[in-house]
Write a protein that holds these residues in place. Structure first.
Motif, PDB file in Angstrom:
ATOM      1  N   UNK A  55       0.817  -1.212   0.000  1.00 48.22           N
ATOM      2  CA  UNK A  55       0.000   0.000   0.000  1.00 48.22           C
ATOM      3  C   UNK A  55       0.853   1.266   0.000  1.00 48.22           C
ATOM      4  N   UNK A  56       2.032   1.226   0.606  1.00 47.19           N
ATOM      5  CA  UNK A  56       2.903   2.412   0.578  1.00 47.19           C
ATOM      6  C   UNK A  56       3.374   2.699  -0.836  1.00 47.19           C
ATOM      7  N   UNK A  57       3.598   1.636  -1.598  1.00 49.60           N
ATOM      8  CA  UNK A  57       4.000   1.825  -2.995  1.00 49.60           C
ATOM      9  C   UNK A  57       2.847   2.453  -3.778  1.00 49.60           C
ATOM     10  N   UNK A  58       1.635   1.995  -3.481  1.00 46.22           N
ATOM     11  CA  UNK A  58       0.451   2.457  -4.211  1.00 46.22           C
ATOM     12  C   UNK A  58      -0.043   3.814  -3.712  1.00 46.22           C
ATOM     13  N   UNK A  59       0.289   4.147  -2.464  1.00 45.58           N
ATOM     14  CA  UNK A  59      -0.203   5.399  -1.902  1.00 45.58           C
ATOM     15  C   UNK A  59      -1.683   5.364  -1.598  1.00 45.58           C
ATOM     16  N   UNK A  60      -2.210   4.167  -1.358  1.00 42.73           N
ATOM     17  CA  UNK A  60      -3.630   4.051  -1.037  1.00 42.73           C
ATOM     18  C   UNK A  60      -3.844   2.804  -0.190  1.00 42.73           C
ATOM     19  N   UNK A 116       5.059   6.908  -6.893  1.00 44.65           N
ATOM     20  CA  UNK A 116       5.681   7.800  -5.917  1.00 44.65           C
ATOM     21  C   UNK A 116       7.161   7.941  -6.225  1.00 44.65           C
TER      22      UNK A 116
END
Lengths: 351, 313
Positions: A55-60, A116
């Motif tokens: 989720x940190x990679x996706x930002x969601x 990101x």
């Protein structure tokens, strides 16, 4: 317990950026179609689904839940997820197959690293009290590790450049590679530093991509695949997150995983090394001599889709069993900073 | 096909964490300009401290003061610092073994590139305003001199770490068409080629069949409340004073309801099956957003029979 094999593998091209969403659906739909179609299977034939993403990679939040749209999860499926490289999802699926509860599993990983600033986002995997507040980037940390090896004489900038040149030359035969071509070691060594002592050629590119593997057990595997890549050992180990307290020029977790998985006798090894010096380190840790062909795909240095790249290593190694090129192969995956956690999967063909 | 829409997505959150005894001692020390470590089972002094021994896994409790001066064990050069890093000019990342410690601490060294080398002696440059965080050390600097003298400070038991990340969020091609439609006041869903269900908002793949949706379907701006809740709880960022109604609205011709506000009637009048219509914001305020519809209101039509929406709950 049943024997388990890799019977199918598909991946997207590794590219610098896609216009797709961060939940991976656009990347996953075609590779599910490819891998299932190639085996003559449909989604209802799959007993267990397991994925790796972040989720940190996706930002969601819950991006992996949206990704399930790519499966078409109706009627409901048995599904799981790891917030790690999908090689660890493969491990979970392997355990599931060992229970005998299912005889097929589909594993997938996806990452839109371009959404990101990847090297900054990766600070989120560090110690949240003592390290993340400084926002060390992944290149800065890898540079510290590379210098330790250079200054202690374990490897050199030239040896690192040679890894880059060999990887890119091999990647010319990999249609999915992001970087490839003929390069010259001396010329690379005149390139400026990106994070002294690392040059751009020492670092994996930022990659969007996805990959999937189908596992099957026993007779089901023999039915689906002419030459299954039977998993003879799969192990993962972890080192302390306190990287200032461990010897960064070796990787005890890789040594231990390699020994437990039985790395001896492999002729092809796909190593998940996002930095050139890490390939040299991993070869030493796994005791892979000059007779072992390293990263014939070009490796992560020529395409590094986050959270799928480790799974790709296992898929690329298995492919060489499927097509009869090799009898015994090794796929390696890493997770966390500076090779903190390592997984080794040894596979063989049986004639 | 036109390019999918994308937009900056900046997310931020201040993580507040309790420290526990070991890190609390360390952070309190930093606030006092005193670096402390912890002694491991093998006698090694760990700086930064570890809560549990890496060999025996025993809890570690023997705190040891060490110097704020030490030696660079390895380093790399940060030519273009990123947001949030200790310095905004080129600097070195370094593993620093402080005098009295047996392990190394990661921090920044403020030095010219040509003066950085392994083995160079450094000392901590302390921040004036210290809160009990690793950033109380602004950075290290090359120096043979002694470290700063400790001072008195209150104990620290919590640490707040702001996290700010910047992304470019991309909408899928079908979502982009939907969002562009909204700018013209149109509601564009998508039909699954296999199960023929109409998704509004559209999705890149039918979640039932796992195939890309392929047929655009324009939908009216009125429909039926399938289910609802009355919001009575105030929360951060709330735009409407409670009580108000958040409902699932099934547009006529759609198979999937979406959530929206029901206003212009008392909260206790809202019911399942109630017919509603969209109230659009003034056209000059429209953007590629569902917020173009300010809310839904009762349309005055007779309630829809339960059977007409029972498969869409």
């Amino acid at each position: 317990m049943p024997d388990v094999a890799v019977v199918g593998f598909a991946q997207t091209p590794s590219v610098r950026s896609t216009t797709g969403t961060t939940n991976g659906v656009e990347m996953l739909v075609p590779i599910f179609h490819e891998v299932l179609g190639g085996l003559g299977l449909s989604k209802s034939d799959i007993g267990f689904w397991c994925s790796g993403s972040s989720d940190y990679l996706a930002g969601r939040a819950f991006s992996f839940v949206s990704a399930v749209d790519a499966i078409g999860a109706f009627p409901p499926i048995m599904e799981s997820h790891v917030e790690m490289d999908a090689a660890w999802a493969l491990y979970e699926a392997w355990v599931k197959l060992l229970t005998g509860e299912v005889d097929t599993a589909l594993v997938y990983g996806f990452g839109k690293s371009s959404a990101g600033q990847l090297r900054r986002v990766l600070a989120m995997q560090l110690d949240p009290y003592l390290v993340t507040p400084l926002w060390p980037d992944s290149l800065g940390l890898a540079g510290i590790q590379a210098r330790l090896g250079i200054e202690s004489g374990l490897w050199s900038e030239r040896a690192m450049a040679e890894v880059a040149v060999r990887s890119r030359a091999d990647a010319a035969y990999n249609a999915n590679a992001q970087l490839s071509g003929e390069f010259d070691v001396d010329a690379l060594l005149t390139e400026p530093y990106l994070a002294d002592p690392l040059r751009k050629s020492d670092c994996a590119p930022v990659t969007d991509g996805a990959a999937t593997i189908v596992l099957a057990s026993g007779d089901r595997a023999r039915e689906l695949c002419e030459r299954p890549a039977w998993i003879t050992g799969i192990e993962h180990r972890v080192d302390s997150p306190a990287f200032g307290a461990r010897d960064l020029t070796t990787s005890p977790s890789t040594v231990a995983a390699g020994k437990a998985a039985g790395a001896d006798g492999v002729t092809v090894a796909e190593l998940h090394a996002p930095f050139t010096h890490q390939e040299l380190l991993l070869r030493q840790a796994l005791g892979l001599g000059d007779e072992v062909r390293i990263n014939p795909s070009g490796g992560a240095l020529c395409g590094n889709p986050m959270f799928a790249s480790g799974l790709v290593r296992i898929g690329e190694a298995a492919r060489r069993v499927h097509n009869g090129e090799a009898a015994r192969v090794l796929g390696h995956a890493t997770s966390g900073p500076l090779l903190q956690q390592n997984l080794v999967c040894v596979m063989e063909g049986r004639d | 096909m036109t390019t999918p829409l994308s937009a900056p997505l900046n997310i931020g959150f201040d993580y507040t964490r309790s420290l526990g005894p070991t890190l609390s001692h360390f952070m309190t020390g930093l606030r006092r300009r005193q670096v402390t470590g912890v002694r491991g089972s093998d006698g090694r002094v760990h700086v930064p401290p570890l809560e549990y021994d890496p060999v025996t896994a025993e809890p570690l409790t023997e705190h040891v003061d060490v110097a704020s001066t030490g030696v660079v064990r390895s380093w790399s050069w940060a030519a273009e610092p990123l947001d949030g890093q200790p310095l905004d000019r080129p600097f070195a990342w370094a593993l620093i073994q402080l005098d009295g410690a047996d392990t190394s601490l990661l921090h920044a060294v403020d030095a010219p590139h040509d003066q950085m080398r392994t083995g160079v002696r450094v000392r901590a440059r302390w921040r004036e305003e210290r809160v009990g965080a690793i950033t109380d050390i602004e950075c290290f600097e090359i120096s043979d001199g002694p470290g700063a003298e400790p001072v008195e400070a209150d104990e620290v038991s919590m640490v707040i770490t702001p996290v700010n990340l910047k992304y470019t969020h991309s909408a899928s091609p079908v979502e982009s068409t939907f969002l562009r439609g909204l700018m013209e006041g149109r509601l564009l869903g998508q039909r699954c080629p296999k199960c023929h269900k109409v998704y509004m908002p559209p999705r890149p793949a039918c979640p039932t069949d796992g195939v890309p949706t392929s047929e655009e379907v324009e939908l009216p701006d009125h429909g039926t409340v399938t289910t609802f809740c009355i919001v009575n709880v105030p929360f951060l960022g709330q735009r409407i004073k409670p009580p108000y109604v958040a409902a699932y609205v099934l547009l006529d011709g759609a198979d999937i309801p979406f959530q929206h506000l029901i206003l212009e009637c008392a909260a206790d009048e809202v019911r399942m099956g109630m017919r509603v219509e969209a109230v659009w914001k003034p056209r000059e305020e429209w953007g590629p957003s569902m917020q173009n519809i300010d809310h839904f209101r009762p349309s005055g039509e007779p309630d829809a029979p339960f059977d007409s929406y029972s498969q869409h709950l």
